[in-house]
Design an enzyme around this catalytic site. Structure first.
Site, mmCIF file in Angstrom:
data_model
loop_
_atom_site.group_PDB
_atom_site.id
_atom_site.type_symbol
_atom_site.label_atom_id
_atom_site.label_comp_id
_atom_site.label_asym_id
_atom_site.label_seq_id
_atom_site.Cartn_x
_atom_site.Cartn_y
_atom_site.Cartn_z
ATOM 1 C CB CYS A 1 23.628 -23.408 97.558
ATOM 2 S SG CYS A 1 23.974 -22.521 96.010
ATOM 3 C CG ASP B 1 26.977 -28.310 99.252
ATOM 4 O OD1 ASP B 1 26.191 -27.640 98.552
ATOM 5 O OD2 ASP B 1 26.606 -29.256 99.975
ATOM 6 C CG HIS C 1 25.052 -19.148 98.841
ATOM 7 N ND1 HIS C 1 25.362 -20.497 98.780
ATOM 8 C CD2 HIS C 1 24.373 -18.968 100.008
ATOM 9 C CE1 HIS C 1 24.897 -21.094 99.864
ATOM 10 N NE2 HIS C 1 24.297 -20.197 100.610
#
Length: 299
Positions: A161, A158, A283
């Site tokens: 992370c 989001d 990520h």
């Protein structure tokens, strides 16, 4: 005839998918161009949107090919043999032969059928390749983590992370004074960067001019770190090691582990960096103790 319609539909779908992929890349480039290169906040947030667009398109293509193939298989042999059966009004059936075709036409038809099959394989391979890259990255990370008796702990994607992964690592330690929320981690990171501008400004340059950030640009960068969901990277991790007085290590699939803050002797915070977790998106995940260690498989 109906068989020709099915064949044409399959060939057109493969070509359509390739066009949609090209259009998607053009759209992604347009989205990137619409965001100023020096606007770190928006460019980092753009990663999530691009990842979702690509994942949705890949899923759509895979499903469309699966549906078309299931309906086309029963007709394909009849189409290639040039024979089709047609139902008569009274319910009876009779064989209907195609008009005689020349050898040249047969060669063209054969070439078209081969091209259709090639297009289909390419499109399906492109879908599988994206999944394969993610799969291989996951396998390599799992192997590295297993050597340390660790496994990935998933963190939501989001924009927060990296901070959520650090938050989780701190929570696992359960030490008073080390529990911090994402909001506090962001605030403390920005505060440290503002107070030590000389340590960070040399690494921040205006992409249009190549010049080091001005005071105002640097303040905006720090404000984004503190108040938005701007994506965190190595500069923010460097600030966090100083804020927490803890070393941080970042495990990657294809590269050596990045170690920051090695001047601190404590047990490091461990994060996992995934380049292909969400398509084009980067990520961070946290880690936890391996729940099913390898040495326990035979027990």
């Amino acid at each position: 005839m109906e068989g020709e319609t099915v064949e044409t539909a399959e060939e057109q779908l493969a070509k359509q998918h390739r066009k949609e992929k090209k259009d998607m890349q053009a759209k992604i480039q347009s989205m990137k161009n619409a965001v100023p290169k020096n606007d770190k906040k928006k460019r980092k947030q753009l990663t999530e949107e691009i990842a979702k667009l690509e994942a949705d398109l890949s899923q759509k293509h895979e499903e469309e090919f699966r549906q078309l193939k299931s309906t086309a298989d029963s007709k394909l042999d009849e189409v290639l043999n040039g024979v089709e059966t047609m139902k008569m009004e009274d319910g009876e059936q009779e064989d209907v032969k195609q008009p005689r075709v020349t050898k040249a036409q047969k060669r063209r038809d054969k070439k078209a059928a081969q091209e259709k099959e090639r297009e289909s394989r390419i499109a399906e391979a492109e879908v599988q390749n994206l999944q394969g890259v993610r799969h291989q990255e996951g396998l390599m990370l799992a192997e590295k983590l297993t050597q340390q008796q660790l496994q990935i702990k998933e963190i939501s994607s989001d924009g927060h992370c990296m901070y959520r992964a650090v938050e989780d690592q701190l929570a696992q330690r359960s030490k008073p004074g080390l529990i911090m929320s994402v909001k506090e981690l962001r605030s403390r990171t920005a505060e440290h960067m503002r107070g030590h501008a000389d340590d960070f400004l040399p690494f921040l340059t205006n992409p249009n001019t190549g010049d080091m950030y001005t005071t105002d640009e640097f303040e905006k960068y720090c404000s984004d770190v503190e108040h938005t969901a701007s994506w965190g990277g190595q500069l923010e991790l460097r600030a966090l090691t100083q804020v927490l007085r803890l070393p941080i290590e970042v495990i990657q699939a294809n590269s050596a582990t990045i170690k920051i803050g090695e001047e601190f002797a404590s047990e490091p915070i461990t994060l996992v960096y995934m380049r292909h977790a969400y398509g084009l998106g980067e990520h961070y995940n946290s880690v936890e103790r391996l729940k099913d260690p390898v040495n326990a498989e035979d027990s």
